[in-house]
Scaffold this motif. Structure first.
Motif, mmCIF file in Angstrom:
data_model
loop_
_atom_site.group_PDB
_atom_site.id
_atom_site.type_symbol
_atom_site.label_atom_id
_atom_site.label_comp_id
_atom_site.label_asym_id
_atom_site.label_seq_id
_atom_site.Cartn_x
_atom_site.Cartn_y
_atom_site.Cartn_z
ATOM 1 N N HIS A 285 -21.997 26.753 6.214
ATOM 2 C CA HIS A 285 -21.035 26.275 5.216
ATOM 3 C C HIS A 285 -21.029 27.164 3.976
ATOM 4 N N ARG A 286 -22.164 27.786 3.677
ATOM 5 C CA ARG A 286 -22.248 28.624 2.482
ATOM 6 C C ARG A 286 -21.378 29.878 2.587
ATOM 7 N N ILE A 287 -21.123 30.301 3.815
ATOM 8 C CA ILE A 287 -20.372 31.540 4.014
ATOM 9 C C ILE A 287 -18.870 31.318 3.871
ATOM 10 N N SER A 288 -18.348 30.349 4.594
ATOM 11 C CA SER A 288 -16.892 30.162 4.630
ATOM 12 C C SER A 288 -16.441 28.816 4.107
ATOM 13 N N GLY A 289 -17.364 28.041 3.531
ATOM 14 C CA GLY A 289 -16.987 26.720 3.055
ATOM 15 C C GLY A 289 -16.624 25.775 4.173
ATOM 16 N N GLY A 290 -17.066 26.086 5.389
ATOM 17 C CA GLY A 290 -16.767 25.242 6.545
ATOM 18 C C GLY A 290 -15.458 25.587 7.232
ATOM 19 N N SER A 291 -14.739 26.577 6.746
ATOM 20 C CA SER A 291 -13.452 26.950 7.337
ATOM 21 C C SER A 291 -13.667 27.907 8.503
ATOM 22 N N ALA A 292 -13.333 27.464 9.708
ATOM 23 C CA ALA A 292 -13.461 28.317 10.886
ATOM 24 C C ALA A 292 -12.491 29.494 10.801
ATOM 25 N N GLU A 293 -11.290 29.259 10.279
ATOM 26 C CA GLU A 293 -10.302 30.329 10.181
ATOM 27 C C GLU A 293 -10.795 31.435 9.250
ATOM 28 N N ALA A 294 -11.375 31.034 8.109
ATOM 29 C CA ALA A 294 -11.882 32.029 7.163
ATOM 30 C C ALA A 294 -13.040 32.811 7.770
ATOM 31 N N TYR A 295 -13.866 32.124 8.559
ATOM 32 C CA TYR A 295 -14.995 32.799 9.206
ATOM 33 C C TYR A 295 -14.507 33.873 10.173
ATOM 34 N N TRP A 296 -13.559 33.511 11.050
ATOM 35 C CA TRP A 296 -13.084 34.470 12.052
ATOM 36 C C TRP A 296 -12.284 35.601 11.411
ATOM 37 N N ASP A 297 -11.555 35.310 10.346
ATOM 38 C CA ASP A 297 -10.857 36.370 9.621
ATOM 39 C C ASP A 297 -11.871 37.372 9.053
ATOM 40 N N ALA A 298 -12.975 36.850 8.533
ATOM 41 C CA ALA A 298 -14.016 37.722 7.987
ATOM 42 C C ALA A 298 -14.657 38.544 9.080
ATOM 43 N N LYS B 94 -15.583 44.880 -0.418
ATOM 44 C CA LYS B 94 -14.951 44.118 -1.510
ATOM 45 C C LYS B 94 -13.526 43.735 -1.137
ATOM 46 N N ASN B 95 -12.794 44.692 -0.575
ATOM 47 C CA ASN B 95 -11.404 44.430 -0.198
ATOM 48 C C ASN B 95 -11.293 43.461 0.975
ATOM 49 N N ALA B 96 -12.353 43.370 1.772
ATOM 50 C CA ALA B 96 -12.347 42.433 2.906
ATOM 51 C C ALA B 96 -12.457 40.990 2.443
ATOM 52 N N GLY B 97 -12.937 40.775 1.213
ATOM 53 C CA GLY B 97 -12.948 39.420 0.664
ATOM 54 C C GLY B 97 -14.327 38.805 0.536
ATOM 55 N N ASP B 98 -14.373 37.683 -0.147
ATOM 56 C CA ASP B 98 -15.636 37.004 -0.454
ATOM 57 C C ASP B 98 -16.358 36.522 0.802
ATOM 58 N N VAL B 99 -15.622 35.936 1.726
ATOM 59 C CA VAL B 99 -16.254 35.405 2.935
ATOM 60 C C VAL B 99 -16.858 36.531 3.759
ATOM 61 N N ALA B 100 -16.143 37.648 3.870
ATOM 62 C CA ALA B 100 -16.663 38.795 4.618
ATOM 63 C C ALA B 100 -17.934 39.329 3.977
ATOM 64 N N ALA B 101 -17.972 39.382 2.638
ATOM 65 C CA ALA B 101 -19.162 39.878 1.946
ATOM 66 C C ALA B 101 -20.354 38.958 2.188
ATOM 67 N N ARG B 102 -20.127 37.658 2.126
ATOM 68 C CA ARG B 102 -21.235 36.717 2.382
ATOM 69 C C ARG B 102 -21.665 36.761 3.841
ATOM 70 N N LEU B 103 -20.703 36.932 4.742
ATOM 71 C CA LEU B 103 -21.046 37.011 6.157
ATOM 72 C C LEU B 103 -21.899 38.244 6.441
ATOM 73 N N LEU B 104 -21.527 39.377 5.871
ATOM 74 C CA LEU B 104 -22.307 40.589 6.078
ATOM 75 C C LEU B 104 -23.726 40.417 5.546
ATOM 76 N N LEU B 105 -23.847 39.811 4.379
ATOM 77 C CA LEU B 105 -25.166 39.569 3.782
ATOM 78 C C LEU B 105 -26.005 38.675 4.692
ATOM 79 N N ALA B 106 -25.392 37.627 5.217
ATOM 80 C CA ALA B 106 -26.113 36.708 6.100
ATOM 81 C C ALA B 106 -26.530 37.394 7.402
ATOM 82 N N MET B 107 -25.702 38.295 7.913
ATOM 83 C CA MET B 107 -26.024 39.003 9.148
ATOM 84 C C MET B 107 -27.198 39.960 8.941
ATOM 85 N N TYR B 108 -27.223 40.641 7.799
ATOM 86 C CA TYR B 108 -28.364 41.503 7.501
ATOM 87 C C TYR B 108 -29.645 40.691 7.405
ATOM 88 N N ALA B 109 -29.540 39.473 6.883
ATOM 89 C CA ALA B 109 -30.730 38.643 6.688
ATOM 90 C C ALA B 109 -31.400 38.272 8.008
#
Length: 291
Positions: free
Chosen positions: A273-286, A206-221
């Motif tokens: 796009h669903r994970i980071s809204g297309g933002s590469a910076e947000a993706y790598w931060d997550a 939760k503290n890692a943020g919304d993008v991190a949570a969606r990324l983790l969910l997508a990785m498990y999938a």
């Protein structure tokens, strides 16, 4: 990633005929477990699963970290079918570090989860014949990914399998959308209950943020422990991959093998796009937040 990403594949036992005594013992154990689930007590080693359709719905809706953590907590405390959860807001608060029982972030997350609807696509005829005939994709609405007990009962009339005490009351229903267990997305119980000194992984998520949570969910999938020992690196929106720069000519070896000399450069990834809204910076931060 190894700290949080630790999925477990399902291992169903073969069916067998139980004796009357064994059935009674099993029912007693189920009642005890239901009480533990309602209290938010971890069931110990094991795993739980959620439908692929629910995961896709959460990603499509760009669910935030609280919504994802809340859904996973409710799913963790379901019984064998993965549908009926007696977990309360207190159990979600315990897992995520939230502290409000009413009108807090968990309450708001549950309201939103009941509005998120799963969808699928089926192939149907376009209605033409001869050379004009073709099969086309048609979206199908599967319904909400979460119901409270009253709404579920009103819509289905189902008598819910409540436990023997008020704490064993089924509070939420997580539809499985008729998915077989082996096709669902599997998570280790430790993701919710913690392990060792790391007792609140979902609070960290939760503290890692919304993008991190969606990324983790997508990785498990797309996790495939049997074939890849982790996240499958093949396919659209998978990765990341390490980019290597050649430093010398390739050398052909015996047996059609080839020696490639290269040095590691930057990481590359195909972004969903669903994970980071297309933002590469947000993706790598997550990505860094999940390490």
């Amino acid at each position: 990633m190894a700290t949080i990403l630790n999925p477990t594949s399902p291992g169903d036992s073969p069916p067998f005929r139980e004796s009357t005594d064994h059935q009674r013992a099993s029912k007693a154990k189920e009642k005890q477990m239901t009480k533990q689930q309602a209290q938010g007590t971890p069931k110990g080693k094991g795993s739980f699963c959620v439908p692929q359709a629910a995961v896709e719905a959460l990603l499509d809706a760009q669910a935030n970290a609280y919504e994802i953590c809340t859904y996973l907590t409710l799913a963790k405390y379901t019984e064998e079918s993965g549908r009926y959860s007696p977990a309360s807001v207190s159990a979600v608060n315990k897992a995520t570090g939230a502290n409000k029982l009413k009108s807090g972030p968990v309450d708001r997350a549950i309201v939103r989860l009941k509005q998120i609807r799963a969808k699928t696509v089926k192939q149907v005829s376009n209605g033409y014949s001869g050379r004009s005939h073709a099969m086309v994709e048609q979206p199908v609405d599967l319904g909400p990914i979460l119901f409270d007990r009253d709404t579920w009962h009103q819509q289905t009339g189902e008598v819910l399998p409540d436990g023997p005490t008020p704490r064993g009351l089924v509070r939420y229903v997580l539809p499985d959308f008729c998915e077989e267990k082996d096709s669902r997305v599997w998570f280790g119980n430790n993701l919710v209950g913690g392990i060792g000194g790391f007792n609140q992984p979902l609070k960290a998520l939760k503290n890692a943020g919304d993008v991190a949570a969606r990324l983790l969910l997508a990785m498990y999938a797309v996790n495939d422990m049997e074939l890849w020992g982790g996240v499958c690196p093949i396919g659209s929106c998978h990765g990341p991959w390490r980019h290597y720069k050649p430093v010398a000519d390739d050398v052909n070896l015996h047996g059609r093998a080839r020696l490639i000399r290269a040095k590691a450069k930057s990481l590359v990834a195909s972004l969903d796009h669903r994970i980071s809204g297309g933002s590469a910076e947000a993706y790598w931060d997550a990505r860094h937040a999940l390490n």
